[in-house]
Scaffold this motif. Structure first.
Motif, PDB file in Angstrom:
ATOM      1  N   PHE A 374      -6.555-109.714  81.606  1.00  0.00           N
ATOM      2  CA  PHE A 374      -5.465-109.212  80.788  1.00  0.00           C
ATOM      3  C   PHE A 374      -4.112-109.297  81.504  1.00  0.00           C
ATOM      4  CE2 PHE A 374      -9.219-106.724  79.332  1.00  0.00           C
ATOM      5  CZ  PHE A 374      -9.279-107.226  78.053  1.00  0.00           C
ATOM      6  N   ARG A 375      -3.055-109.266  80.679  1.00  0.00           N
ATOM      7  CA  ARG A 375      -1.699-109.089  81.169  1.00  0.00           C
ATOM      8  C   ARG A 375      -1.324-107.619  80.970  1.00  0.00           C
ATOM      9  NH1 ARG A 375       1.696-113.516  77.944  1.00  0.00           N
ATOM     10  NH2 ARG A 375       0.326-112.814  76.252  1.00  0.00           N
ATOM     11  N   ILE A 376      -0.626-107.046  81.926  1.00  0.00           N
ATOM     12  CA  ILE A 376      -0.269-105.626  81.874  1.00  0.00           C
ATOM     13  C   ILE A 376       1.250-105.490  81.888  1.00  0.00           C
ATOM     14  CG2 ILE A 376      -0.399-103.402  83.039  1.00  0.00           C
ATOM     15  CD1 ILE A 376      -3.089-104.387  84.236  1.00  0.00           C
ATOM     16  N   ASN A 377       1.779-104.841  80.861  1.00  0.00           N
ATOM     17  CA  ASN A 377       3.201-104.520  80.828  1.00  0.00           C
ATOM     18  C   ASN A 377       3.338-103.036  81.104  1.00  0.00           C
ATOM     19  OD1 ASN A 377       5.929-104.457  80.539  1.00  0.00           O
ATOM     20  ND2 ASN A 377       5.945-104.751  78.321  1.00  0.00           N
ATOM     21  N   ASN A 378       3.754-102.717  82.299  1.00  0.00           N
ATOM     22  CA  ASN A 378       3.821-101.342  82.773  1.00  0.00           C
ATOM     23  C   ASN A 378       5.293-100.966  82.950  1.00  0.00           C
ATOM     24  OD1 ASN A 378       3.308 -98.889  83.964  1.00  0.00           O
ATOM     25  ND2 ASN A 378       2.722 -99.757  85.940  1.00  0.00           N
ATOM     26  N   PHE A 379       5.780-100.076  82.131  1.00  0.00           N
ATOM     27  CA  PHE A 379       7.182 -99.659  82.223  1.00  0.00           C
ATOM     28  C   PHE A 379       7.283 -98.218  81.767  1.00  0.00           C
ATOM     29  CE2 PHE A 379       6.593-100.898  77.876  1.00  0.00           C
ATOM     30  CZ  PHE A 379       7.447-100.107  77.130  1.00  0.00           C
ATOM     31  N   GLY A 380       8.421 -97.599  82.010  1.00  0.00           N
ATOM     32  CA  GLY A 380       8.574 -96.244  81.492  1.00  0.00           C
ATOM     33  C   GLY A 380       9.567 -95.414  82.263  1.00  0.00           C
ATOM     34  N   HIS A 381       9.518 -94.118  81.980  1.00  0.00           N
ATOM     35  CA  HIS A 381      10.491 -93.161  82.478  1.00  0.00           C
ATOM     36  C   HIS A 381      10.019 -92.639  83.833  1.00  0.00           C
ATOM     37  CE1 HIS A 381      11.312 -93.607  78.248  1.00  0.00           C
ATOM     38  NE2 HIS A 381      10.287 -92.867  77.900  1.00  0.00           N
ATOM     39  N   LEU A 382      10.248 -93.418  84.865  1.00  0.00           N
ATOM     40  CA  LEU A 382       9.712 -93.079  86.183  1.00  0.00           C
ATOM     41  C   LEU A 382      10.206 -91.718  86.652  1.00  0.00           C
ATOM     42  CD1 LEU A 382       8.004 -94.147  88.560  1.00  0.00           C
ATOM     43  CD2 LEU A 382      10.128 -94.973  89.574  1.00  0.00           C
ATOM     44  N   GLY A 383      11.431 -91.360  86.310  1.00  0.00           N
ATOM     45  CA  GLY A 383      11.995 -90.104  86.775  1.00  0.00           C
ATOM     46  C   GLY A 383      11.193 -88.884  86.375  1.00  0.00           C
ATOM     47  N   ASP A 384      10.528 -88.922  85.222  1.00  0.00           N
ATOM     48  CA  ASP A 384       9.720 -87.782  84.799  1.00  0.00           C
ATOM     49  C   ASP A 384       8.221 -88.098  84.800  1.00  0.00           C
ATOM     50  OD1 ASP A 384       9.081 -88.969  82.163  1.00  0.00           O
ATOM     51  OD2 ASP A 384      11.171 -88.563  81.692  1.00  0.00           O
ATOM     52  N   GLY A 385       7.832 -89.223  85.402  1.00  0.00           N
ATOM     53  CA  GLY A 385       6.416 -89.532  85.568  1.00  0.00           C
ATOM     54  C   GLY A 385       5.728 -90.112  84.357  1.00  0.00           C
ATOM     55  N   ASN A 386       6.489 -90.517  83.354  1.00  0.00           N
ATOM     56  CA  ASN A 386       5.916 -91.018  82.103  1.00  0.00           C
ATOM     57  C   ASN A 386       5.890 -92.547  82.109  1.00  0.00           C
ATOM     58  OD1 ASN A 386       7.029 -90.796  78.594  1.00  0.00           O
ATOM     59  ND2 ASN A 386       5.140 -91.585  79.442  1.00  0.00           N
ATOM     60  N   LEU A 387       4.684 -93.123  82.073  1.00  0.00           N
ATOM     61  CA  LEU A 387       4.529 -94.572  82.042  1.00  0.00           C
ATOM     62  C   LEU A 387       3.954 -95.020  80.709  1.00  0.00           C
ATOM     63  CD1 LEU A 387       2.956 -95.340  85.541  1.00  0.00           C
ATOM     64  CD2 LEU A 387       5.358 -95.491  84.883  1.00  0.00           C
ATOM     65  N   HIS A 388       4.426 -96.154  80.225  1.00  0.00           N
ATOM     66  CA  HIS A 388       3.822 -96.829  79.081  1.00  0.00           C
ATOM     67  C   HIS A 388       3.020 -97.994  79.658  1.00  0.00           C
ATOM     68  CE1 HIS A 388       6.090 -94.236  76.517  1.00  0.00           C
ATOM     69  NE2 HIS A 388       7.229 -94.641  77.038  1.00  0.00           N
ATOM     70  N   TYR A 389       1.724 -97.772  79.757  1.00  0.00           N
ATOM     71  CA  TYR A 389       0.827 -98.718  80.424  1.00  0.00           C
ATOM     72  C   TYR A 389       0.080 -99.483  79.339  1.00  0.00           C
ATOM     73  CZ  TYR A 389      -2.226-100.509  84.093  1.00  0.00           C
ATOM     74  OH  TYR A 389      -2.890-101.325  84.965  1.00  0.00           O
ATOM     75  N   ASN A 390       0.540-100.704  79.063  1.00  0.00           N
ATOM     76  CA  ASN A 390       0.043-101.464  77.920  1.00  0.00           C
ATOM     77  C   ASN A 390      -0.665-102.733  78.375  1.00  0.00           C
ATOM     78  OD1 ASN A 390       1.306 -99.543  76.225  1.00  0.00           O
ATOM     79  ND2 ASN A 390       3.251-100.619  76.451  1.00  0.00           N
ATOM     80  N   VAL A 391      -1.825-102.991  77.777  1.00  0.00           N
ATOM     81  CA  VAL A 391      -2.697-104.087  78.191  1.00  0.00           C
ATOM     82  C   VAL A 391      -2.753-105.141  77.085  1.00  0.00           C
ATOM     83  CG1 VAL A 391      -5.048-104.684  78.911  1.00  0.00           C
ATOM     84  CG2 VAL A 391      -4.038-102.479  79.601  1.00  0.00           C
ATOM     85  N   PHE A 392      -2.531-106.408  77.476  1.00  0.00           N
ATOM     86  CA  PHE A 392      -2.383-107.492  76.506  1.00  0.00           C
ATOM     87  C   PHE A 392      -3.348-108.641  76.809  1.00  0.00           C
ATOM     88  CE2 PHE A 392       1.493-105.131  76.613  1.00  0.00           C
ATOM     89  CZ  PHE A 392       1.922-105.098  75.298  1.00  0.00           C
TER      90      PHE A 392
END
Length: 471
Positions: A374-392
């Motif tokens: 899979f390809r992983i697009n991992n991004f998000g609001h690092l300052g508050d610990g919130n990640l959008h961890y999406n698998v493609f």
């Protein structure tokens, strides 16, 4: 109006209680959600104009034992706004309850009805030379009632907090049809149980929020935005710590972006202008808001120089105009759209202790790789610990080819999040998508208390059944 036969008597009863125009024919747009996971249903659609209309609707639904589905902007990503099965519900859309009731600049308070679009609230605050800092990709269509019901986060949580932290008081209709007049503008009010915080984040399962008293903030005198290339998530965390050491609470946003997200933009949204000719492995989008005489761009230049000397950053772009700032944010805000166009096998909205994030990213990638290429697009609001961890899926393949293993991917990611003391629902809520996860990972004592509260406030079980708590 076209109704199921079973709904006709209830609709006829409502018609005799409500003003003309409140009841509407059911339109398809109220029966869908953005990711296309569920197709909803509706027996009756209502568009009330006043809190009394809402109270009449809920009171009648309680008497007739008809499920009630509150509907905001329809932008939720966990299925809280649709009912795919069970008895056809009464869908209550608050879109016509969209007035700004009052603005109190001297108090830094704005009172808005639940159907107000978030961008309109931001504009009303700006007109009074104030800031309403909640900012989401969907702010042009999401509504404040839904933001409150899901305790939405967004890009400015680091400085200003979630929607819960931006609310002083609520007006709401409880499952009995009674109106709670709690539109307090007080900062201190220790008079018993906090019904405001109980209803915020309840996703319409304990009542319908109809209006809110919202906190405003001063408009920063100077705003600076930069995108910096960093070597790793660990380096990004060290840069966050350095940023806060240099400018304190002036850091309003600190977003982590992986190269895969930038490559997705190139693949499906090539018109989005990117700041780097060659996408870095990791980068961060930082925004500062300074008051007084300080210049945010100068603070960012000093931060960049310090980060370069410390080996935390190796390249960067500092916006020199509002147009350049807009371009940097356009990159970040189009990542979800690129995800949608690619089509994920499994998407995850998670939060973790900050120090656990680098370990999670490394271990999650290994766990996902064991399941497929899979390809992983991992991004998000690092300052508050919130990640959008999406698998493609791999390039050239469709997510449908991997439907059989989507559950395994989600379980692997969520199990790891739980093992690292994180949460499998950071800012999107539970809805219907994560109701089973709440049982699997939730504390049993908390779940028992939640069920007791639900039973006490909604003994008939009419409010958004199937969302949050399995019925």
């Amino acid at each position: 109006m076209t109704l199921n036969a079973a709904d006709a008597p209830f609709a006829a009863h409502l018609s005799g209680l409500l003003p003309e125009g409140v009841l509407r024919p059911v339109e398809p747009r109220y029966l869908t959600e953005p990711r296309g996971r569920w197709q909803g249903q509706a027996g009756v659609l209502a568009l009330p104009r006043t809190v009394d209309d809402v109270a009449t609707l809920v009171r009648a639904a309680n008497q007739w034992r008809v499920p009630v589905l509150p509907y905001g902007g329809g932008t939720g990503l966990v299925g809280g706004q649709v009912m795919p099965d069970g008895p056809a519900p009464l869908v209550v859309s608050l879109e016509r309850m969209n007035r700004i009731r009052a603005v109190h600049p001297e108090e830094n308070v704005l009172v808005a009805e639940a159907g107000c679009i978030l961008a309109d609230i931001q504009a009303a605050a700006a007109k009074a030379d104030r800031l309403f800092p909640l900012s989401l990709a969907a702010e042009g269509s999401c509504r404040i009632g839904g933001n409150l019901s899901t305790n939405a986060g967004g890009v400015n949580v680091l400085r200003y907090g979630n929607t819960r932290d931006l609310c002083l008081g609520l007006e709401a209709v409880l499952p009995s049809g009674q109106v709670w007049h709690g539109l307090s503008r007080l900062r201190k009010d220790n008079t018993g149980y906090d019904l405001r915080n109980l209803l915020i984040g309840a996703e319409g399962t304990l009542g319908i929020i109809t209006a809110a008293a919202l906190k405003l903030s001063p408009v920063p005198g100077s705003i600076g935005t930069a995108m910096l290339s960093v070597s790793s998530p660990k380096a990004a965390l060290e840069l966050l710590s350095l940023s806060r050491a240099q400018v304190g609470e002036a850091v309003s946003a600190f977003e982590l972006i992986h190269r895969q997200g930038l490559e997705f933009l190139t693949e499906v949204l090539p018109t989005v202008r990117q700041p780097f000719e060659t996408p870095p492995e990791w980068c961060v989008l930082i925004e500062l808001g300074l008051s007084g005489d300080g210049e945010a761009s100068e603070a960012l230049e000093h931060l960049f120089e310090t980060a370069l000397s410390a080996g935390l950053a190796d390249d960067g772009v500092i916006a020199q105009s509002e147009a350049q700032r807009y371009e940097l944010w356009t990159v970040r805000e189009h990542l979800p759209e690129a995800n949608r166009l690619i089509g994920s096998v499994s998407s995850h909205d998670v939060s973790l202790p900050l120090s656990a994030i680098p370990d999670f990213i490394k271990r999650a990638a290994a766990a996902v790789a064991e399941i497929g290429p899979f390809r992983i697009n991992n991004f998000g609001h690092l300052g508050d610990g919130n990640l959008h961890y999406n698998v493609f899926p791999p390039k050239g393949h469709s997510r449908t080819e991997f439907a059989a293993v989507a559950g395994r991917v989600q379980r692997a990611v969520h199990d790891l999040v739980h093992a690292l003391d994180g949460s499998v629902s950071a800012e999107h809520g539970i809805g219907r998508l994560k109701a089973d996860d709440l049982i699997r990972y939730g504390d049993p004592v908390k779940l028992a208390a939640m069920r007791a509260i639900k039973t006490a406030l909604d003994p008939v079980g009419i409010m958004n059944p199937g969302a949050v708590l399995r019925t």
